[in-house]
Design an enzyme around this catalytic site. Sequence first.
Site, PDB file in Angstrom:
ATOM      1  N   HIS A 211       5.229  -2.032   8.289  1.00 19.57           N
ATOM      2  CA  HIS A 211       4.221  -1.966   9.379  1.00 19.57           C
ATOM      3  C   HIS A 211       4.471  -0.687  10.092  1.00 19.57           C
ATOM      4  O   HIS A 211       3.444  -0.047  10.588  1.00 19.57           O
ATOM      5  CB  HIS A 211       4.750  -3.081  10.470  1.00 19.57           C
ATOM      6  N   GLU A 456      -2.211  -8.739 -14.222  1.00 19.23           N
ATOM      7  CA  GLU A 456      -0.830  -8.040 -13.608  1.00 19.23           C
ATOM      8  C   GLU A 456       0.306  -8.545 -14.514  1.00 19.23           C
ATOM      9  O   GLU A 456       1.298  -8.242 -13.885  1.00 19.23           O
ATOM     10  CB  GLU A 456      -0.771  -8.621 -12.087  1.00 19.23           C
ATOM     11  N   ASP A 480       2.301  -4.994  -9.925  1.00 20.57           N
ATOM     12  CA  ASP A 480       2.987  -5.930 -10.508  1.00 20.57           C
ATOM     13  C   ASP A 480       2.945  -5.793 -11.979  1.00 20.57           C
ATOM     14  O   ASP A 480       3.959  -6.147 -12.945  1.00 20.57           O
ATOM     15  CB  ASP A 480       2.402  -7.487 -10.186  1.00 20.57           C
ATOM     16  N   CYS A 527      -6.732  -2.358  -8.552  1.00 18.38           N
ATOM     17  CA  CYS A 527      -6.787  -2.369  -6.970  1.00 18.38           C
ATOM     18  C   CYS A 527      -5.255  -2.162  -6.611  1.00 18.38           C
ATOM     19  O   CYS A 527      -4.924  -2.216  -5.342  1.00 18.38           O
ATOM     20  CB  CYS A 527      -6.922  -3.897  -6.471  1.00 18.38           C
TER      21      CYS A 527
END
Length: 590
Positions: A211, A456, A480, A527
């Site tokens: 975060h 992926e 991934d 992406c």
Amino acid sequence: MTFSIHGLAVSRGIAIGRAVLVASSRADVAHYFIDAANIGKEITRVRGSRNAVMEEIMRLQQELPKDAPHEITALLDVHLMLLQDEQLISGVKHWIADRHYNAEWALTTQYDAIARQFDDMEDPYLRERKADLEQVVERILRHMRGAASPVQPAGQAGARRKQSQQDLLLDDTMDVPLVLVAHDISPADMLQFKQSLFAGFATDVGGKTSHTAIVARSMEIPAVVGARGASQLIKQDDWVIIDGDAGVLVVDPSPIILAEYGFQQRQGELERERLNRLKHTPAVTMDGQRIELLANIEMPDDTQGAIKAGAVGVGLFRSEFLFMGRSGNLPDEQEQYLAYRKAIEGMQGLPVTIRTVDIGADKLMDRPIGKAQDRRLNPALGLRAIRWSLADPPMFLAQLRAILRAAVHGPVNLLVPMLVHASEIRQTLSLIDHARATLDNQSIANGPVRLGAMIEIPAAALTVRLFLKYFDFLSIGTNDLIQYTLAIDRADESVAHLYDPCHPAVLRLIADTIAECQRQDKGVTICGEMAGDVGMTRLLLGLGLRSFSMHPSQILAVKQKILRADTGKLALWAATVLASDDPAALLQNP
């Protein structure tokens, strides 16, 4: 004496200023046993401090300025959910009532128990949510000690240093730049630190999806995380350079080093100004190829940042963030519908790609299926993503119905993660048909969607023709794909150096997927983090990629690379890179 500390670069830019340190409240927790007569008193102490923290965060939410980064609002919501988590509350009561631990000891013991569950999670973002739990516990401990201010000077500094920090925190007129150095820092603390004061952030812990990193990027503030030992090695009021490009902290820099970084800082500011001028410039290469630049988002409000950055749509809406920290109370169809609708309307007619939930049946979800509640030795290969969705059809159908209903409000693409078997594909498509039929039978409005699949897993890339029989488009999840191809856990520090986006096998899988989509005239997007890496932009263009999806803050830098590219010339160079045993060496010389 000048020295450097290395970490992870998570938000670009150079920050130079004096250090403001934030100490950890968990570093010195008292451990003692209590009498049975004091059990109720200790439980009340914890409850009172927890309630005070909740009130503090809710007050911060109410006082947020209208132009505050929307990421902070979402992160404050996460902290409120964690404060109300039943597993945290009941666990602390157990340690106090059954073991007779004092309140602070009980709280930190329960934190450690829950933290181990986060460590077992496969998804890097979810694994790093342990940091949010730690921040919540820190705030409760501070209130239990009667320390209302989140700033606690760390280390032994002279009176002049302490006074300097206090003056800087309270006096907005001071023009001395400040950088924040902490073991970790919560979004709520950032707000209380008066955001405008800090030129940069550095933390001992965290990753690219922590975060702290997300907020730093949203505020466009240079940041380095995972700089182990920084909060112990750096003294209060030290001059510190935060190099958000290289992931380095330079402490007590010499005049020569300071001048060099000052020059880089000014150059960076000029570069950002130049990039901002590209916001409304179409992403077209020198040889006339139009490139699609899309945004990755986590929450509906993130569309504001996507529009601001000039994205032409959302290439990845990670719906799993709606499912996080719910203590078993997963979002129902109506709640999801409203969230998806908000994102679609926020994109003002531009397309939104919604990925179905991409997390596993782990403790965070608190919805074990079968034996999934057992601790897994390798959760990356277990019941996650579409496997988890197919194992819980009612949950999956509720999400599909919500997406189909939201599609009435604008163009929507539905993206399915981690497919690999033909049987999974057919089962997924059958459930999508079932969800639409249910809505039609109930006369509930629903809209058309384009169907896509994530590539992926190496097996999916090697059988891409199978996928193109069923789907309108594909989206390559490079994070991934690299991890599975190279058998590397990128969150494991002992092998993270082997995580290589330029490995020949990885590049071959990506190139073949793009080429097959081109042959069949099907859309293909990347992406993963590779899409926003400007060092990879030319290669991806040369391989034929025409659609990139990334964090909004990366769009303009990638666009600049695109505007200067000639895809015809890059195609010849990319073929050479693919044939090389050391592709990384050639990336510097197109």
